[in-house]
Design a protein around this motif. Structure first.
Motif, mmCIF file in Angstrom:
data_model
loop_
_atom_site.group_PDB
_atom_site.id
_atom_site.type_symbol
_atom_site.label_atom_id
_atom_site.label_comp_id
_atom_site.label_asym_id
_atom_site.label_seq_id
_atom_site.Cartn_x
_atom_site.Cartn_y
_atom_site.Cartn_z
ATOM 1 N N GLU A 103 48.424 54.963 38.568
ATOM 2 C CA GLU A 103 48.702 53.898 37.925
ATOM 3 C C GLU A 103 47.830 52.680 37.918
ATOM 4 O O GLU A 103 47.154 52.190 36.885
ATOM 5 N N VAL A 104 47.330 52.242 39.060
ATOM 6 C CA VAL A 104 46.447 51.247 39.316
ATOM 7 C C VAL A 104 45.095 51.838 38.737
ATOM 8 O O VAL A 104 44.453 50.959 37.941
ATOM 9 N N CYS A 105 44.499 52.785 39.195
ATOM 10 C CA CYS A 105 43.224 53.530 38.638
ATOM 11 C C CYS A 105 43.451 53.534 37.044
ATOM 12 O O CYS A 105 42.188 53.051 36.515
ATOM 13 N N GLU A 106 44.430 53.994 36.359
ATOM 14 C CA GLU A 106 44.445 53.991 35.012
ATOM 15 C C GLU A 106 44.520 52.478 34.299
ATOM 16 O O GLU A 106 43.662 52.162 33.493
ATOM 17 N N LYS A 107 45.264 51.527 34.937
ATOM 18 C CA LYS A 107 45.279 50.229 34.366
ATOM 19 C C LYS A 107 43.885 49.304 34.499
ATOM 20 O O LYS A 107 43.691 48.732 33.515
ATOM 21 N N TYR A 108 43.308 49.440 35.641
ATOM 22 C CA TYR A 108 41.908 48.911 35.847
ATOM 23 C C TYR A 108 40.680 49.817 35.617
ATOM 24 O O TYR A 108 39.669 49.153 35.953
ATOM 25 N N ASP A 109 40.970 51.059 35.309
ATOM 26 C CA ASP A 109 39.524 51.794 35.003
ATOM 27 C C ASP A 109 38.936 51.860 36.161
ATOM 28 O O ASP A 109 37.471 51.672 36.100
ATOM 29 N N VAL A 110 39.163 52.199 37.279
ATOM 30 C CA VAL A 110 38.820 52.324 38.510
ATOM 31 C C VAL A 110 39.103 53.730 39.265
ATOM 32 O O VAL A 110 39.726 54.355 38.888
ATOM 33 N N SER A 111 38.150 53.921 39.959
ATOM 34 C CA SER A 111 38.248 55.231 40.536
ATOM 35 C C SER A 111 39.003 55.298 41.807
ATOM 36 O O SER A 111 39.590 56.210 42.364
ATOM 37 N N ASN A 112 39.052 53.830 42.625
ATOM 38 C CA ASN A 112 39.915 53.775 43.579
ATOM 39 C C ASN A 112 40.270 52.387 43.791
ATOM 40 O O ASN A 112 39.711 51.551 43.067
ATOM 41 N N CYS A 113 41.671 52.168 44.265
ATOM 42 C CA CYS A 113 42.313 50.899 44.248
ATOM 43 C C CYS A 113 41.505 49.653 45.014
ATOM 44 O O CYS A 113 41.744 48.480 44.298
ATOM 45 N N ARG A 114 40.665 50.275 45.987
ATOM 46 C CA ARG A 114 40.032 49.162 46.611
ATOM 47 C C ARG A 114 38.913 48.292 45.523
ATOM 48 O O ARG A 114 38.476 47.402 45.748
ATOM 49 N N GLN A 115 38.500 49.153 44.329
ATOM 50 C CA GLN A 115 37.545 48.663 43.582
ATOM 51 C C GLN A 115 38.109 47.790 42.663
ATOM 52 O O GLN A 115 37.506 46.889 42.139
ATOM 53 N N VAL A 116 39.493 47.320 42.725
ATOM 54 C CA VAL A 116 40.058 46.227 42.082
ATOM 55 C C VAL A 116 39.259 44.895 42.787
ATOM 56 O O VAL A 116 39.008 43.849 41.897
ATOM 57 N N ILE A 117 39.107 44.839 44.192
ATOM 58 C CA ILE A 117 38.407 43.663 44.648
ATOM 59 C C ILE A 117 37.192 43.457 43.929
ATOM 60 O O ILE A 117 36.597 42.278 43.671
ATOM 61 N N ASP A 118 36.416 44.753 43.660
ATOM 62 C CA ASP A 118 35.108 44.403 42.821
ATOM 63 C C ASP A 118 35.268 44.024 41.515
ATOM 64 O O ASP A 118 34.361 43.288 40.986
ATOM 65 N N LEU A 119 36.168 44.388 41.023
ATOM 66 C CA LEU A 119 36.494 43.872 39.427
ATOM 67 C C LEU A 119 36.600 42.130 39.680
ATOM 68 O O LEU A 119 36.047 41.554 38.757
ATOM 69 N N LEU A 120 37.576 41.930 40.504
ATOM 70 C CA LEU A 120 37.914 40.427 40.720
ATOM 71 C C LEU A 120 36.539 39.604 41.162
ATOM 72 O O LEU A 120 36.204 38.683 40.594
ATOM 73 N N GLY A 121 35.664 40.186 42.021
ATOM 74 C CA GLY A 121 34.332 39.796 42.198
ATOM 75 C C GLY A 121 33.523 39.466 41.193
ATOM 76 O O GLY A 121 32.608 38.509 40.959
ATOM 77 N N ARG A 122 33.630 40.356 39.919
ATOM 78 C CA ARG A 122 32.959 40.230 38.699
ATOM 79 C C ARG A 122 33.509 39.367 37.780
ATOM 80 O O ARG A 122 32.766 38.345 37.237
ATOM 81 N N TRP A 123 34.818 39.457 37.688
ATOM 82 C CA TRP A 123 35.259 38.639 36.373
ATOM 83 C C TRP A 123 36.061 37.426 36.975
ATOM 84 O O TRP A 123 36.462 36.464 36.251
ATOM 85 N N GLY A 124 36.013 37.222 38.316
ATOM 86 C CA GLY A 124 36.839 35.944 38.760
ATOM 87 C C GLY A 124 38.140 35.926 38.682
ATOM 88 O O GLY A 124 38.970 36.969 38.317
ATOM 89 N N ASP A 125 38.846 34.853 39.157
ATOM 90 C CA ASP A 125 40.499 34.648 38.936
ATOM 91 C C ASP A 125 40.641 33.343 38.670
ATOM 92 O O ASP A 125 40.579 32.416 39.891
ATOM 93 N N ALA A 126 40.927 32.899 37.519
ATOM 94 C CA ALA A 126 41.013 31.469 37.145
ATOM 95 C C ALA A 126 42.121 30.867 37.998
ATOM 96 O O ALA A 126 42.358 29.699 38.468
ATOM 97 N N ILE A 127 43.323 31.489 38.365
ATOM 98 C CA ILE A 127 44.378 31.153 38.985
ATOM 99 C C ILE A 127 44.012 30.643 40.394
ATOM 100 O O ILE A 127 44.533 29.546 40.685
ATOM 101 N N ASP A 128 43.166 31.527 41.005
ATOM 102 C CA ASP A 128 42.827 31.155 42.405
ATOM 103 C C ASP A 128 41.317 30.449 42.322
ATOM 104 O O ASP A 128 40.924 29.950 43.353
ATOM 105 N N ASN A 129 40.779 30.202 41.193
ATOM 106 C CA ASN A 129 39.530 29.451 41.069
ATOM 107 C C ASN A 129 38.590 29.960 41.830
ATOM 108 O O ASN A 129 37.630 29.455 42.620
ATOM 109 N N ILE A 130 38.479 31.582 41.500
ATOM 110 C CA ILE A 130 37.378 32.386 42.046
ATOM 111 C C ILE A 130 36.273 32.419 41.024
ATOM 112 O O ILE A 130 36.834 33.048 39.943
#
Length: 191
Positions: A103-130
């Protein structure tokens, strides 16, 4: 303050403070939790995210069959494994969801769940001001994940980005993307 605030004073700088009615009731909430003998775990210098990440990781290493994190926070998707699941309570007409690796891989279009960190590193996170990379949103971040996988690989191979504007954004903000990835990484080693 946490270790993230020590390296980035702007971390969560735009977040609203805890509502006074909750803050004033925290001592009572803690007393009720204690009366029910429900463990309260905290760790100075670490966020609750890091404590939960550490506990889920330790439980998995200890051989638990199933670990469930109950949270609506997308950041926790990075911790999902075949053993560790993420339960997101529905709101309104949105149903409850139990997210596993698929479900995580499908929702975020990643091949493994740890890549969610790479997504956040690229698009940032307004809530945490990243910060991420200015002008890169979820859609572009997913394309970059598909092409390069990690933020580190993207920075190393920046010349392979065909879109001139995007290539320059990545070139100018590569270090910021790496820093954002570090800020978005939930620690698994809180003492």
């Amino acid at each position: 303050p946490t270790f993230r605030h020590e390296v980035y004073s702007e971390y969560k700088a735009h977040r609203d403070p805890m509502p006074e009615e909750i803050e004033s009731n925290l001592p009572w909430i803690c007393r009720i939790i204690d009366a029910f003998r429900i463990p309260r775990l905290t760790c100075e210098g670490f966020e609750a995210d890091d404590v939960i990440g550490t506990l889920s990781h330790v439980a998995e290493l200890a051989g638990f069959d199933k670990v469930v994190m109950v949270t609506p926070d997308k950041d926790f998707a990075q911790l999902v494994t075949p053993t560790v699941k993420m339960y997101r309570q529905g709101r309104g007409k949105t149903p409850d969801v139990l997210m596993g690796v698929k479900e995580v891989c499908e929702k975020y279009d990643v091949s493994n769940c740890r890549q969610v960190i790479d997504l956040l590193g690229r698009w940032g996170d307004a809530i945490d001001n990243i910060p991420g990379i200015p002008g890169v949103g979820e859609k572009t971040a997913k394309k970059l994940i598909a092409q390069f996988g990690s933020v580190e690989e993207m920075v190393k191979r920046v010349d392979e980005i065909k879109n001139d504007r995007l290539r320059e954004k990545v070139r100018e903000n590569g270090k910021q993307a790496l820093f954002s990835k570090m800020l978005a990484t939930i620690r698994l080693d809180a003492p």
